[in-house]
Design a protein around this motif. Structure first.
Motif, PDB file in Angstrom:
ATOM      1  N   ASN A  11       1.072  -1.067   0.019  1.00 28.20           N
ATOM      2  CA  ASN A  11      -0.085   0.079  -0.194  1.00 28.20           C
ATOM      3  C   ASN A  11       1.220   1.175   0.029  1.00 28.20           C
ATOM      4  N   GLU A  37      -2.680   5.031  -3.486  1.00 32.27           N
ATOM      5  CA  GLU A  37      -3.603   6.042  -3.242  1.00 32.27           C
ATOM      6  C   GLU A  37      -2.860   7.257  -3.655  1.00 32.27           C
ATOM      7  N   LYS A  47      -5.231  14.013   5.685  1.00 27.58           N
ATOM      8  CA  LYS A  47      -6.512  13.580   6.011  1.00 27.58           C
ATOM      9  C   LYS A  47      -6.678  12.388   5.855  1.00 27.58           C
ATOM     10  N   ILE A  48      -6.041  11.368   4.819  1.00 28.52           N
ATOM     11  CA  ILE A  48      -6.303  10.064   4.545  1.00 28.52           C
ATOM     12  C   ILE A  48      -5.273   9.080   5.435  1.00 28.52           C
ATOM     13  N   PRO A  50      -4.034   8.410   8.478  1.00 28.14           N
ATOM     14  CA  PRO A  50      -4.460   7.469   9.704  1.00 28.14           C
ATOM     15  C   PRO A  50      -5.443   6.184   9.263  1.00 28.14           C
ATOM     16  N   GLN A  51      -6.159   6.365   7.966  1.00 28.95           N
ATOM     17  CA  GLN A  51      -7.019   5.464   7.757  1.00 28.95           C
ATOM     18  C   GLN A  51      -6.362   4.655   6.943  1.00 28.95           C
ATOM     19  N   LEU A  52      -5.580   5.239   6.098  1.00 28.28           N
ATOM     20  CA  LEU A  52      -4.901   4.401   4.899  1.00 28.28           C
ATOM     21  C   LEU A  52      -3.667   3.200   5.446  1.00 28.28           C
ATOM     22  N   GLN A  53      -3.093   3.838   6.440  1.00 30.40           N
ATOM     23  CA  GLN A  53      -1.871   3.441   6.958  1.00 30.40           C
ATOM     24  C   GLN A  53      -1.132   2.573   5.856  1.00 30.40           C
ATOM     25  N   ASP A  81       0.597   4.823  15.448  1.00 32.84           N
ATOM     26  CA  ASP A  81      -0.769   4.074  14.964  1.00 32.84           C
ATOM     27  C   ASP A  81      -1.366   5.173  14.158  1.00 32.84           C
ATOM     28  N   MET A  82      -1.169   6.126  13.940  1.00 38.15           N
ATOM     29  CA  MET A  82      -1.644   7.263  12.939  1.00 38.15           C
ATOM     30  C   MET A  82      -0.868   7.503  11.668  1.00 38.15           C
TER      31      MET A  82
END
Length: 134
Positions: A11, A37, A47-48, A50-53, A81-82
């Motif tokens: 990723n 991404e 913005k993305i 933390p969710q994308l990791q 973790d963020m």
């Protein structure tokens, strides 16, 4: 051309304000098996993140509003973790040693000058991922 899949299922978050370069990098990485991404700004990356990791971050340095140096400093200030520990590659038109040192001091693991050849980009990403302490 048969993909080598050196980046199979990695990723990767690409931050590049130039549409053509962003498309080129995305195509190169996806052809080699990565899940990419791609966003045009540091604000969207933050913005993305933390969710994308992502496994790897590739960021342009010279972007309007907020440059890559500012972006990586903000990322390094985040908790792991963020996304604060994501391995990062600085992508820049400036290939001199001063720019390289500045990128490394800001928090990037490596510095790549534009233009970058597809094989070179894949090799750099694969090497950085392999060298990470997981």
């Amino acid at each position: 051309m048969q993909p080598s899949l050196a980046l199979d299922s990695l990723n990767i978050l690409v931050v590049e304000d130039d549409d053509d370069i962003r498309c080129f990098i995305t195509t190169v990485l996806e052809t080699d098996g990565a899940i990419v991404e791609a966003v045009p700004s540091a604000a969207e990356a933050l913005k993305i993140l933390p969710q994308l990791q992502p496994d790897i971050l590739i960021s342009d340095i010279g972007m309007p509003n907020e440059d890559g140096y500012t972006l990586i400093r903000k990322i390094r200030a985040l908790k792991p973790d963020m996304g604060g520990k994501v391995p990062a590659i600085a992508l820049t038109a400036y290939g001199d040693s001063e720019s390289r040192i500045r990128a490394l001091e800001a928090g990037f693991q490596t510095h790549v000058s534009k233009p970058v050849f597809p094989e070179e980009l894949v090799e750099i990403v694969a090497h950085l991922f392999a060298s990470c302490d997981w």
